[in-house]
Design an enzyme around this catalytic site. Structure first.
Site, PDB file in Angstrom:
ATOM      1  N   THR A   1       0.859  -1.186   0.000  1.00 30.15           N
ATOM      2  CA  THR A   1       0.000   0.000   0.000  1.00 30.15           C
ATOM      3  C   THR A   1       0.891   1.229   0.000  1.00 30.15           C
ATOM      4  O   THR A   1       1.877   1.290   0.719  1.00 30.15           O
ATOM      5  CB  THR A   1      -0.903   0.055   1.247  1.00 30.15           C
ATOM      6  OG1 THR A   1      -0.080   0.120   2.407  1.00 30.15           O
ATOM      7  CG2 THR A   1      -1.784  -1.166   1.322  1.00 30.15           C
TER       8      THR A   1
ATOM      9  N   GLU B   1      -6.005  -3.806   2.118  1.00 29.10           N
ATOM     10  CA  GLU B   1      -5.991  -4.741   3.245  1.00 29.10           C
ATOM     11  C   GLU B   1      -7.269  -5.570   3.346  1.00 29.10           C
ATOM     12  O   GLU B   1      -7.369  -6.450   4.198  1.00 29.10           O
ATOM     13  CB  GLU B   1      -5.799  -3.970   4.567  1.00 29.10           C
ATOM     14  CG  GLU B   1      -4.441  -3.319   4.750  1.00 29.10           C
ATOM     15  CD  GLU B   1      -4.364  -1.917   4.133  1.00 29.10           C
ATOM     16  OE1 GLU B   1      -5.174  -1.605   3.234  1.00 29.10           O
ATOM     17  OE2 GLU B   1      -3.490  -1.143   4.572  1.00 29.10           O
TER      18      GLU B   1
ATOM     19  N   TRP C   1     -16.604  18.223  14.811  1.00 31.23           N
ATOM     20  CA  TRP C   1     -16.137  17.671  13.542  1.00 31.23           C
ATOM     21  C   TRP C   1     -16.926  18.215  12.362  1.00 31.23           C
ATOM     22  O   TRP C   1     -18.148  18.349  12.410  1.00 31.23           O
ATOM     23  CB  TRP C   1     -16.306  16.156  13.522  1.00 31.23           C
ATOM     24  CG  TRP C   1     -15.208  15.422  14.235  1.00 31.23           C
ATOM     25  CD1 TRP C   1     -14.126  15.953  14.869  1.00 31.23           C
ATOM     26  CD2 TRP C   1     -15.112  14.009  14.391  1.00 31.23           C
ATOM     27  NE1 TRP C   1     -13.355  14.959  15.406  1.00 31.23           N
ATOM     28  CE2 TRP C   1     -13.938  13.746  15.131  1.00 31.23           C
ATOM     29  CE3 TRP C   1     -15.885  12.923  13.975  1.00 31.23           C
ATOM     30  CZ2 TRP C   1     -13.529  12.455  15.460  1.00 31.23           C
ATOM     31  CZ3 TRP C   1     -15.476  11.647  14.302  1.00 31.23           C
ATOM     32  CH2 TRP C   1     -14.306  11.414  15.041  1.00 31.23           C
TER      33      TRP C   1
ATOM     34  N   LYS D   1     -11.426  19.510  12.443  1.00 31.19           N
ATOM     35  CA  LYS D   1     -11.879  19.780  13.804  1.00 31.19           C
ATOM     36  C   LYS D   1     -11.970  21.280  13.998  1.00 31.19           C
ATOM     37  O   LYS D   1     -10.976  21.977  14.014  1.00 31.19           O
ATOM     38  CB  LYS D   1     -10.895  19.169  14.808  1.00 31.19           C
ATOM     39  CG  LYS D   1     -11.576  18.073  15.621  1.00 31.19           C
ATOM     40  CD  LYS D   1     -10.768  17.653  16.803  1.00 31.19           C
ATOM     41  CE  LYS D   1     -11.569  16.643  17.628  1.00 31.19           C
ATOM     42  NZ  LYS D   1     -10.708  15.806  18.441  1.00 31.19           N
TER      43      LYS D   1
END
Lengths: 538, 538
Positions: free
Chosen positions: A185, A330, A443, A438
């Site tokens: 990756t 993955e 958020w 943030k």
């Protein structure tokens, strides 16, 4: 007490064997690097894979050895997928878009014995060859007539290696948990990390991939994987297509709009696989050329969030169902999707579009759960956010030769995605953990803003990042690529967003650029955008 | 070198968990033994299976214990399928049609700890109970109000056991090769032999069964298994239906034409599973009642050869696709089929019918080969006959607690079927090895003659056996059941066969009977016919 059933192992070679038995004359069409179109069948791919297995033995490649490929989507690459894994060796698909230090690192880390290389990547390897400590030779994936002038040595010609070999081979049977394929990756920090797939994982993944829960492949499907075989195994297409018996169209190096469009029309492609950018590329080409869709029914889209604007555009302008997928290297890579089932197709379009920008639901075999920062489970109520973790037989349990297990807490894979899951099992990725903005202790989802801005008629593509802010810690800043010939201002976009998101989510600034920086696999490099524009409000 | 993938085990309970997550409100409809229709969902089956798991613990049933059922196709039986295997115990589905000495033999051979029994089989058990050496108690599958007067003791009520139990249960994870279910084959000679299925085998079989290569199940399918859950697991329907999310209609004890027809109409059944006799029963009922088909699209037919007459009748009178299946208790049971794919449906009807009386092609995972009497491979050319042998992850490797491995040569299962396989992989069973007629040193296929005779307008069903003959060793004799109100002679049938088979295959005699003797699972008992009529030519 154990059952009294045969211990037949799940091996990758049996996927191709099945196609040879059940769908021998189904076509595999490749856009070759030599420039022409190559037509083949599963029966021929099977025969050539048998020849290739003999050729690998002649090179003294043994069970457990790693064999690298630097190659596009072609029938030869597919033959390597089967022959290398089939003899018990490990196919290391190298991503040629990596930086050269990364290429050197991963080939040495994997201890690759040979490198099979497409014509277009020969020059990439030449300056590296002296640093590749384990490599015993290079095989150019072409015939004698097209062999290049090169300093690579020892040098072999793919077609010559095969030519004299017998077309039958006695494939070995071995433990299904044996390593079959390796893919690194391209993380944005640190060295690339290797995902080592087993035969069992790839066979179970192929079954899930071919099933109605993911790609829904069948002998009438004409599949065009516009995802590279050098990255996450072209989402398993080389395994799932023979299993399902669908026609496979391999685009070679033709990742541009003109090549793609020509191949779709010529071969009657019905289903495409690719990241959102690929479908933007196709649309931009079709729009410029004033062309329309002929045969494409579905595009299966993963690797990045599906922008609502693209979902709508594909449906309303081209009649193509945009089928979202979630997964990562993955996770096989495919884990969730939202196929065009009758219940989905019966929904009013606005409702359906909202589902099409989700990641859909988990396929059988994939378990999903959300966790908070204290490793506690978060409720799947469609509201609460948490980090997505997954488990299952085709999910990584660790990185190759890597003792750092921080991404694998308690037997789960921690994906780094912040998500919600609703009671019906629909997964919505809110943001990458590292991309969440943030602001004033709360958020802001960059993806949600991007989804709306992407629908503005003048916007070609966009990205939202968190920029440092003296008072609020971070504030959203929008980066926009404008459509050719169009114009738009920050105030226009603020007006467009008005009423569609909480007012305090409105980006403080819009930066207009010619293009967004991307990884080799088409993902927007938000960390690069943050480096460039992270201080515009400071 | 092993891959770095999670070692998530394939466990049966995860099939139902998947349905609870992905298809929670999909229906499971049962015709109950109490007489009413019971409506449930996968979410409710899941909850009750959790309760049942607690109840099994309360009875001190442990991992590896065998638990017997004598029960029809109902939701309660399905809950036992999941709860018993789910806690790691072994579900022994007992065929109540066995002779009482066989029942005693298999319950003792399996060392069953408890017997779950439907109301209709309580009387069957009463005279046996003193001979059942391992059984600690009997659970009647009903509620308190319907509990019968019985000498069975200790006696429990199914619904009472569940009532007070919590609806969540922490299902254990264990080796996928663990035993999950046990089913004895009712061989025509010797003691029944146990097939011990593992979790892995049943999960892989369920995936194959749900796939397009076998039953092609999806959330729009309404599936009616007219094959008993006490025999070969109703062909895996209780596992494959939740995986695919299809509506499941369980007929209870209603195996007659009227019950079947009513259930099909009421629930909108689209796909039926059953042996040929079941579909003859349905046809006879519809013909008598002058009814026609409403919703049925396909019948999937195995357990015996598909008669050409039935294939045609179902298509031409009812518009129902007759989908042949081949398999046996030892093969999961499903191994091959001929689904209604577009290429099959595009064929001219006569060609298609010829394929529909074949056994179709092997699903991914099943390997087939033909062997001669000297254990040598026979060519798959569509001409050469040999004994069919199969291999794969859901095929038996031996019988339970049985040292006789003669049916398992060299890691294959020898099926006892004589067959041909053509180059396209189409399997045609010529005959059971023991039913082949040897006449003047050459073989005659009883199945082929039956296929033609079954199309005679006056013939309801038929069977061909080899009768001893002083000159030719054996000669074919035909046994026929005539349609109600019709009449036909031996000469009529000989005339009908003329030109359709080699003349020397023509049966020497026809015997007209009121019904054919059958096993509990609907197979014609040819050995009984041979006992009765084997000397008519001698």
């Amino acid at each position: 007490m154990l059952g009294n059933m045969m211990d037949t192992q799940l091996l990758i070679i049996d996927l191709l064997r099945h196609a040879r038995n059940r769908h021998p004359s189904q076509e595999v069409v490749s856009q070759r690097l030599e420039g022409d179109i190559h037509r083949s069948t599963y029966a021929q791919i099977w025969q050539r894979s048998n020849q290739l297995a003999h050729a690998l033995h002649a090179l003294e490649i043994k069970s457990g050895d790693c064999v690298a490929t630097l190659a596009w989507n072609t029938h030869r690459h597919m033959e390597l997928y089967y022959a290398v894994s089939g003899i018990g060796a490990v196919l290391h698909t190298v991503n040629p878009r990596l930086f050269s230090e990364q290429l050197e690192y991963i080939i040495n880390h994997a201890e690759d014995q040979y490198v099979f290389v497409d014509l277009s990547f020969v020059e990439l390897l030449e300056p590296l060859q002296d640093k590749l400590t384990s490599v015993k030779g290079f095989i150019v994936m072409t015939d004698r007539a097209h062999m290049p002038e090169t300093s690579l040595a020892p040098l072999y010609c793919f077609e010559e290696l095969l030519a004299s070999q017998p077309t039958d081979y006695d494939w070995p049977r071995f433990d299904e948990n044996s390593a079959a394929a390796l893919c690194y990756t391209s993380g944005t920090t640190g060295n690339p990390k290797g995902v080592l797939y087993s035969h069992r994982a790839m066979v179970l993944h192929a079954q899930a991939t071919a099933s109605r829960e993911l790609l829904d492949l069948n002998p009438d499907t004409v599949l065009l994987p516009m995802v590279a075989m050098y990255h996450a195994g072209a989402w398993g297409a080389p395994y799932a297509a023979p299993l399902a018996g669908c026609k496979l169209v391999l685009p070679g190096a033709g990742m541009d709009g003109a090549s793609m469009s020509a191949l779709i029309n010529k071969e009657g492609v019905t289903v495409g696989l690719g990241v959102p950018t690929i479908w933007l590329t196709l649309h931009n080409y079709w729009a410029e050329q004033k062309l329309n869709n002929t045969t494409l029914q579905r595009v299966c889209v993963g690797g990045a969030a599906s922008p609502l604007g693209m979902v709508k555009l594909y449906q309303e302008r081209y009649g193509i169902y945009w089928q979202p997928i979630w997964g990562m290297t993955e996770t096989g890579p495919l884990a969730t999707s939202l196929p065009a089932t009758p219940d989905i197709m019966a929904l009013p379009l606005p409702e359906r579009y909202q589902l099409q920008i989700s990641a859909g639901r988990a396929a059988f075999g994939v378990e999903m759960a959300l966790f908070d920062a204290d490793d506690q489970r978060v409720c799947h109520d469609g509201e609460a956010t948490g980090e997505l973790r997954v488990r299952g037989p085709w999910i990584s349990s660790q990185y190759y030769r890597n003792e750092d297990l921080s991404a694998f807490p308690d037997g789960w894979l921690a994906t780094g995605d912040i998500a919600v899951i609703d009671p019906a099992g629909i997964l919505r990725v809110v943001d990458r953990k590292k991309d969440v903005i943030k602001s004033g202790g709360e958020w802001i989802s960059s993806l949600e803003i991007e989804n709306i801005v992407s629908q503005h008629p003048s916007v070609n593509e966009c990205s939202v990042i968190g920029a440092r802010h003296p008072k609020w810690d971070e504030r959203p800043v929008l980066v926009v690529v404008v459509n050719k010939g169009a114009s738009v201002s920050h105030q226009d976009i603020v007006g467009f967003l008005d009423g569609k998101i909480a007012r305090w989510w409105t980006p403080d600034q819009t930066i207009f650029v010619a293009e967004l920086p991307r990884t080799g696999t088409g993902k927007v490099l938000k960390n690069e955008l943050r480096e460039r524009y992270g201080n515009v409000l400071a």
